[in-house]
Design a protein around this motif. Structure first.
Motif, mmCIF file in Angstrom:
data_model
loop_
_atom_site.group_PDB
_atom_site.id
_atom_site.type_symbol
_atom_site.label_atom_id
_atom_site.label_comp_id
_atom_site.label_asym_id
_atom_site.label_seq_id
_atom_site.Cartn_x
_atom_site.Cartn_y
_atom_site.Cartn_z
ATOM 1 N N ALA A 73 0.887 -1.171 0.000
ATOM 2 C CA ALA A 73 0.000 0.000 0.000
ATOM 3 C C ALA A 73 0.920 1.215 0.000
ATOM 4 C CB ALA A 73 -0.914 -0.013 1.211
ATOM 5 N N GLY A 74 1.625 1.391 -1.089
ATOM 6 C CA GLY A 74 2.712 2.339 -1.245
ATOM 7 C C GLY A 74 3.858 1.583 -1.894
ATOM 8 N N LEU A 75 5.085 1.887 -1.503
ATOM 9 C CA LEU A 75 6.244 1.242 -2.108
ATOM 10 C C LEU A 75 7.335 1.042 -1.060
ATOM 11 C CD1 LEU A 75 7.325 0.383 -4.966
ATOM 12 C CD2 LEU A 75 8.390 2.633 -5.073
ATOM 13 N N ASN A 76 7.872 -0.168 -0.981
ATOM 14 C CA ASN A 76 9.058 -0.437 -0.169
ATOM 15 C C ASN A 76 10.279 -0.377 -1.075
ATOM 16 O OD1 ASN A 76 8.068 -0.890 2.457
ATOM 17 N ND2 ASN A 76 7.538 -3.007 1.968
ATOM 18 N N TYR A 77 11.282 0.367 -0.634
ATOM 19 C CA TYR A 77 12.583 0.381 -1.298
ATOM 20 C C TYR A 77 13.528 -0.460 -0.453
ATOM 21 C CZ TYR A 77 11.194 4.654 -3.844
ATOM 22 O OH TYR A 77 10.565 5.581 -4.637
ATOM 23 N N TYR A 88 28.889 -1.399 3.855
ATOM 24 C CA TYR A 88 27.579 -1.163 3.265
ATOM 25 C C TYR A 88 26.513 -1.505 4.293
ATOM 26 C CZ TYR A 88 29.869 -0.886 -1.255
ATOM 27 O OH TYR A 88 30.668 -0.504 -2.295
ATOM 28 N N VAL A 89 25.359 -0.889 4.131
ATOM 29 C CA VAL A 89 24.168 -1.257 4.896
ATOM 30 C C VAL A 89 23.027 -1.454 3.913
ATOM 31 C CG1 VAL A 89 24.878 -0.042 7.001
ATOM 32 C CG2 VAL A 89 23.458 1.141 5.322
ATOM 33 N N HIS A 90 22.043 -2.224 4.327
ATOM 34 C CA HIS A 90 20.813 -2.361 3.555
ATOM 35 C C HIS A 90 19.717 -1.642 4.323
ATOM 36 C CE1 HIS A 90 22.159 -6.269 1.318
ATOM 37 N NE2 HIS A 90 22.969 -5.244 1.106
ATOM 38 N N LEU A 91 18.956 -0.819 3.613
ATOM 39 C CA LEU A 91 17.844 -0.084 4.210
ATOM 40 C C LEU A 91 16.540 -0.547 3.591
ATOM 41 C CD1 LEU A 91 19.204 3.593 3.999
ATOM 42 C CD2 LEU A 91 19.563 1.929 5.844
ATOM 43 N N ARG A 92 15.501 -0.664 4.413
ATOM 44 C CA ARG A 92 14.139 -0.839 3.894
ATOM 45 C C ARG A 92 13.415 0.454 4.206
ATOM 46 N NH1 ARG A 92 9.356 -3.177 6.131
ATOM 47 N NH2 ARG A 92 10.614 -4.138 7.748
ATOM 48 N N ILE A 93 12.974 1.126 3.155
ATOM 49 C CA ILE A 93 12.344 2.440 3.267
ATOM 50 C C ILE A 93 10.940 2.340 2.693
ATOM 51 C CG2 ILE A 93 12.463 4.867 2.552
ATOM 52 C CD1 ILE A 93 15.548 4.353 2.190
ATOM 53 N N TYR A 94 9.970 2.867 3.425
ATOM 54 C CA TYR A 94 8.581 2.837 2.967
ATOM 55 C C TYR A 94 8.172 4.214 2.470
ATOM 56 C CZ TYR A 94 3.499 2.697 3.179
ATOM 57 O OH TYR A 94 2.164 2.803 2.876
ATOM 58 N N ARG A 95 7.587 4.254 1.265
ATOM 59 C CA ARG A 95 7.001 5.488 0.727
ATOM 60 C C ARG A 95 5.504 5.262 0.645
ATOM 61 N NH1 ARG A 95 9.193 8.186 -4.581
ATOM 62 N NH2 ARG A 95 10.299 9.456 -3.090
ATOM 63 N N ASN A 96 4.729 6.085 1.376
ATOM 64 C CA ASN A 96 3.277 5.913 1.340
ATOM 65 C C ASN A 96 2.689 6.532 0.077
ATOM 66 O OD1 ASN A 96 2.857 8.695 1.801
ATOM 67 N ND2 ASN A 96 2.627 8.429 4.001
ATOM 68 N N LEU A 97 1.402 6.402 -0.078
ATOM 69 C CA LEU A 97 0.742 6.870 -1.302
ATOM 70 C C LEU A 97 0.775 8.387 -1.439
ATOM 71 C CD1 LEU A 97 -2.255 4.369 -1.326
ATOM 72 C CD2 LEU A 97 -0.173 4.287 -2.712
ATOM 73 N N ARG A 98 1.025 9.111 -0.345
ATOM 74 C CA ARG A 98 1.161 10.575 -0.407
ATOM 75 C C ARG A 98 2.585 10.993 -0.756
ATOM 76 N NH1 ARG A 98 -1.468 9.837 4.464
ATOM 77 N NH2 ARG A 98 0.468 10.360 5.513
ATOM 78 N N GLY A 99 3.530 10.025 -0.743
ATOM 79 C CA GLY A 99 4.914 10.328 -1.077
ATOM 80 C C GLY A 99 5.820 10.510 0.127
ATOM 81 N N ASP A 100 5.272 10.402 1.347
ATOM 82 C CA ASP A 100 6.087 10.526 2.555
ATOM 83 C C ASP A 100 6.948 9.266 2.714
ATOM 84 O OD1 ASP A 100 4.686 12.920 3.144
ATOM 85 O OD2 ASP A 100 3.105 11.758 4.126
ATOM 86 N N VAL A 101 8.199 9.429 3.121
ATOM 87 C CA VAL A 101 9.085 8.280 3.298
ATOM 88 C C VAL A 101 9.470 8.112 4.761
ATOM 89 C CG1 VAL A 101 10.016 8.401 0.949
ATOM 90 C CG2 VAL A 101 11.209 9.550 2.802
#
Length: 120
Positions: A73-77, A88-101
């Protein structure tokens, strides 16, 4: 007036188009990883303060190198980030449908060769 067909072939063509654009991803799965671009770099810049607050580590470098995505329900990066030297690190970032991360998860002590996978 002209009439546009809305039959199964049109639906199939849209499905194939989006499937190709999303890297052949299954619903809920993550795409194949690819080189990170300027958009991904801008996303990680937004969560850098959260990373520092969560880990207590101020990285010497902060450069997105690889990315995979997951439609929810948005996008996971899922982003591989070079943080200095050979680290290095791995990040999981969520962007909601309004564009907030927001930073959802951090996986530390990674190498340049480790593939991006789903993690909590």
């Amino acid at each position: 007036s002209a009439r546009v067909s809305s039959g199964p072939w049109l639906s199939l063509s849209y499905t194939l188009y989006f499937w190709k654009m999303l890297g052949g991803m299954r619903a809920g799965g993550i795409t194949n990883e690819r080189d990170a671009d300027e958009e991904v770099q801008q996303v990680i810049e937004q969560v850098r303060p959260s990373y520092v607050g969560r880990t207590g580590h101020t990285p010497a470098a902060w450069r997105a190198t690889r990315v995979a995505t997951q439609v929810v329900a948005g996008l996971n990066y899922f982003v591989k980030v070079h943080v200095g030297e050979n680290k290095y690190v791995h990040l999981r970032i969520y962007r909601n449908l309004r564009g907030d991360v927001s930073l959802s998860a951090v996986d530390t002590d990674k190498t340049a060769d480790e593939p991006l996978t789903y993690f909590q």
